[in-house]
Scaffold this motif. Structure first.
Motif, PDB file in Angstrom:
ATOM      1  N   ILE A 167      -7.292  -0.632   6.202  1.00  0.00           N
ATOM      2  CA  ILE A 167      -7.057  -0.470   4.757  1.00  0.00           C
ATOM      3  C   ILE A 167      -7.475   0.930   4.316  1.00  0.00           C
ATOM      4  O   ILE A 167      -6.790   1.571   3.513  1.00  0.00           O
ATOM      5  CB  ILE A 167      -7.788  -1.566   3.958  1.00  0.00           C
ATOM      6  N   LEU A 215      -0.226  -3.534   6.615  1.00  0.00           N
ATOM      7  CA  LEU A 215      -1.171  -4.162   7.549  1.00  0.00           C
ATOM      8  C   LEU A 215      -0.449  -5.051   8.558  1.00  0.00           C
ATOM      9  O   LEU A 215      -0.880  -5.163   9.708  1.00  0.00           O
ATOM     10  CB  LEU A 215      -2.205  -4.996   6.790  1.00  0.00           C
ATOM     11  N   ILE A 244       0.200  -2.767   0.583  1.00  0.00           N
ATOM     12  CA  ILE A 244      -0.835  -2.537   1.589  1.00  0.00           C
ATOM     13  C   ILE A 244      -0.826  -3.675   2.610  1.00  0.00           C
ATOM     14  O   ILE A 244      -0.955  -3.442   3.814  1.00  0.00           O
ATOM     15  CB  ILE A 244      -2.221  -2.399   0.914  1.00  0.00           C
TER      16      ILE A 244
END
Length: 124
Positions: free
Chosen positions: A19, A83, A79
C-alpha cells in the motif's frame, strides 16, 4: 516447531509495504501534496477487512488530515485493484484509511517531560 508469526501478521506486513508503494508511485492525485507514511495495517480475523493507519507531516495539519483521508478512502477501490495484481491472495481485504497521530502525541509527551526535567533538574 511453531511459526513465529501468524498468517494475518505476515499478510498485514506485506499489505503495509504494498500500500505504501502504491500510494507513493501509482496514486497520481494532484490534491495530495504531502508524503504519506503507512504506519500500521490491522486485519480482521477473516482477512476481509483492513484498517490502514497513515501519518504524514504537513503545516496545515487538521485541514490536510481530513482532505487526505477523504481522498484516500475514495481511492481505496483503485488501491485494492492494484493490490490484486501485486499480491497472490484469494481475498484482497476491503481497505479503510484512518489517521495515526501517535507520533504527535509522543512528541507532545516528550516535550512535557523535558519541561519537567528542566524545571526540577531531574536526570532521566
Amino acid at each position: 516447531m511453531e511459526k513465529s508469526f501468524s498468517r494475518s501478521s505476515r499478510i498485514s506486513q506485506e499489505l503495509q509495504k504494498n500500500i505504501a508503494v502504491i500510494i507513493q508511485h501509482s496514486l497520481k492525485d494532484p490534491r495530495i501534496k504531502t508524503i504519506i507514511t503507512v504506519s500500521e495495517v490491522r486485519l480482521s480475523k477473516d482477512l476481509s477487512y483492513a484498517q490502514v493507519f497513515i501519518s504524514f507531516l504537513e503545516n496545515n495539519y487538521n485541514l490536510t488530515v481530513k482532505k487526505t483521508l477523504i481522498i484516500l478512502n475514495k481511492a481505496a477501490g483503485y488501491i485494492r485493484k492494484l493490490l490484486c495484481n501485486k499480491m497472490n491472495l484469494r481475498i484482497i481485504p476491503t481497505i479503510v484509511f484512518f489517521h495515526d497521530d501517535s507520533f504527535f502525541k509522543g512528541n507532545k509527551i516528550s516535550v512535557l517531560l523535558n519541561k519537567i526535567k528542566k524545571n526540577n533538574n531531574i536526570i532521566l
